[in-house]
Design an enzyme around this catalytic site. Sequence first.
Site, PDB file in Angstrom:
ATOM      1  N   GLU A  94       0.840  -1.192   0.000  1.00  0.00           N
ATOM      2  CA  GLU A  94       0.000   0.000   0.000  1.00  0.00           C
ATOM      3  C   GLU A  94       0.878   1.247   0.000  1.00  0.00           C
ATOM      4  O   GLU A  94       0.417   2.342   0.241  1.00  0.00           O
ATOM      5  CB  GLU A  94      -0.981  -0.015   1.165  1.00  0.00           C
ATOM      6  CG  GLU A  94      -0.354  -0.219   2.522  1.00  0.00           C
ATOM      7  CD  GLU A  94      -1.415  -0.263   3.608  1.00  0.00           C
ATOM      8  OE1 GLU A  94      -1.922  -1.356   3.877  1.00  0.00           O
ATOM      9  OE2 GLU A  94      -1.739   0.795   4.173  1.00  0.00           O
ATOM     10  N   CYS A 126      -3.279  -4.718   3.953  1.00  0.00           N
ATOM     11  CA  CYS A 126      -2.146  -5.552   4.384  1.00  0.00           C
ATOM     12  C   CYS A 126      -2.143  -6.962   3.799  1.00  0.00           C
ATOM     13  O   CYS A 126      -1.303  -7.775   4.182  1.00  0.00           O
ATOM     14  CB  CYS A 126      -2.109  -5.634   5.901  1.00  0.00           C
ATOM     15  SG  CYS A 126      -1.856  -4.051   6.686  1.00  0.00           S
ATOM     16  N   HIS A 249      -1.872 -12.424  10.376  1.00  0.00           N
ATOM     17  CA  HIS A 249      -1.474 -11.021  10.194  1.00  0.00           C
ATOM     18  C   HIS A 249      -1.321 -10.412  11.588  1.00  0.00           C
ATOM     19  O   HIS A 249      -2.080 -10.727  12.501  1.00  0.00           O
ATOM     20  CB  HIS A 249      -2.516 -10.260   9.375  1.00  0.00           C
ATOM     21  CG  HIS A 249      -2.219  -8.795   9.311  1.00  0.00           C
ATOM     22  ND1 HIS A 249      -1.020  -8.320   8.816  1.00  0.00           N
ATOM     23  CD2 HIS A 249      -2.916  -7.705   9.725  1.00  0.00           C
ATOM     24  CE1 HIS A 249      -1.011  -7.001   8.912  1.00  0.00           C
ATOM     25  NE2 HIS A 249      -2.141  -6.604   9.458  1.00  0.00           N
TER      26      HIS A 249
END
Lengths: 360, 133
Positions: A94, A126, A249
């Site tokens: 990103e 993400c 994550h």
Amino acid sequence: MKLPLKKYLKRLGKVLRMNAGIIGYGVYIPRLRIKVSEIERVWQRNASGLAVSEKAVAASDEDSCTMAVEAARRGIEDFSINPKRINAIYIGSESHPYAVNPTASIVGDALGTTNKYFAVDMEFACKAGTAGLQVCYALKKARMIDVGLAIGTDTAQSKPNDALEFTAASGAAAFFIGDSKNEIIAEIEHTCSFTSDMPDFWRRPRAEFPEHTGRFTGEAYFKHIINAAKLLMEETGYNASDFDYAVFHQPNGKFPLKAAKILGIPSEKVKQGLLTPHIGNTYSASTLIGLASVLDVARPGQKVLAVSYGSGAGSDAFVLNITENIKNRRASRAVLEMIKEKEYIDYALYVRHRHKIKSL
Amino acid sequence: MQNIAPLNWRRFPERYLLKGNYCENCKQAFFPPRAICPNCRRKGKLVSMEMPRTGKIISYTKVYVPPEGFKNEAPYYLAIIELENGARVLSQIVDSEPEKIKIGAKVKKVFRRIGEPDKYGTITYGYKFKVVE
């Protein structure tokens, strides 16, 4: 040329049985670090609830592209992969250096690939790095490529004095996908995604820093991570106890442990792949760096669960089976060793390196 | 905005991959690539060659007064590096402890941003080196 039916079926069976997997990987974590306590000092805030002690900071001459090249270069060197074999480059980030102009083509040229490769930059907060992994896996299964390269890389942006500033870090991880029986170190047995429209974190065009919804991001994280993991288990028939390692994550040091607890996975199986407390949240690279750390120590026959999360929102889940090849094919330097090479900077140098001084 | 993209593009192989050339007649490597071999002249046979990514520092300096475009990077180290095949290259040294930057130190190529004309122009990428143990 027409094939006899028997031969055709045999060949078809081979294609259907053939599985793709990871044949190599490389991680790059920039050298600079800022302690969370230093950011706390500047803004007079307490961030102990995030369970992060320091974060990696890219130097002023580094960006998502340079880190992607470094991560991929390490994979090429450590796992003896000829860059001319790469037919696909998918880069999730990103913080691509350009709004228009691909990072993937710069990375391809910098690695010395041929010009015959599929390439695109990807963005899904993400999780774009793991989305790249899925695309390379699918292309490999479709026999459209020899080796695919999926990279998650970010110089995560955060507004000064925002909660994100305590964790938003820099790093990259590159994974090479192939199907050669002598090369696969982790077979990708299955992958699936869980996606819904849940705007918990975003950045509008021309906005310099992302916005987020505070605690609502946690709600979105757990909804997608848990559902993706459950969907994967439903589709494969596995349950939580079948996995030797789990990687999630990691926006902070707490969420992955809580996700594991909800799924019934003991925290010991998560800790090897939990890097955020030491390097911060590397956004698109976060899950992939965790996975790399697991591959550093995994043994043949072990099973790994990996679930990414991208705001907006979605999760990609994977089951990986570690193969015998991992005994002879290891990274020259484990992620946990790599993070020891560091140089601390204060907040003033941090804003200088991250180009946050706007009057310049 | 100065349009430097085409000029940069012609040097990508050199900047991204350290592509120089090598004379098959006198067995000498050159970086940046030479149009003709300075030793063999018309008898030389030059072929394109990627230079090794490692070498050692021959000489270095610390730049406090940088040229235009590098003001915010100063002070930084600049070194003449002898690559493993004997070719020499001038490069910035990054990510290295100052006390380890010395003559004879082993260095490795890294990929970094070199500069950008302004926030609208293309970013220039290329090689820098770091000291390795």
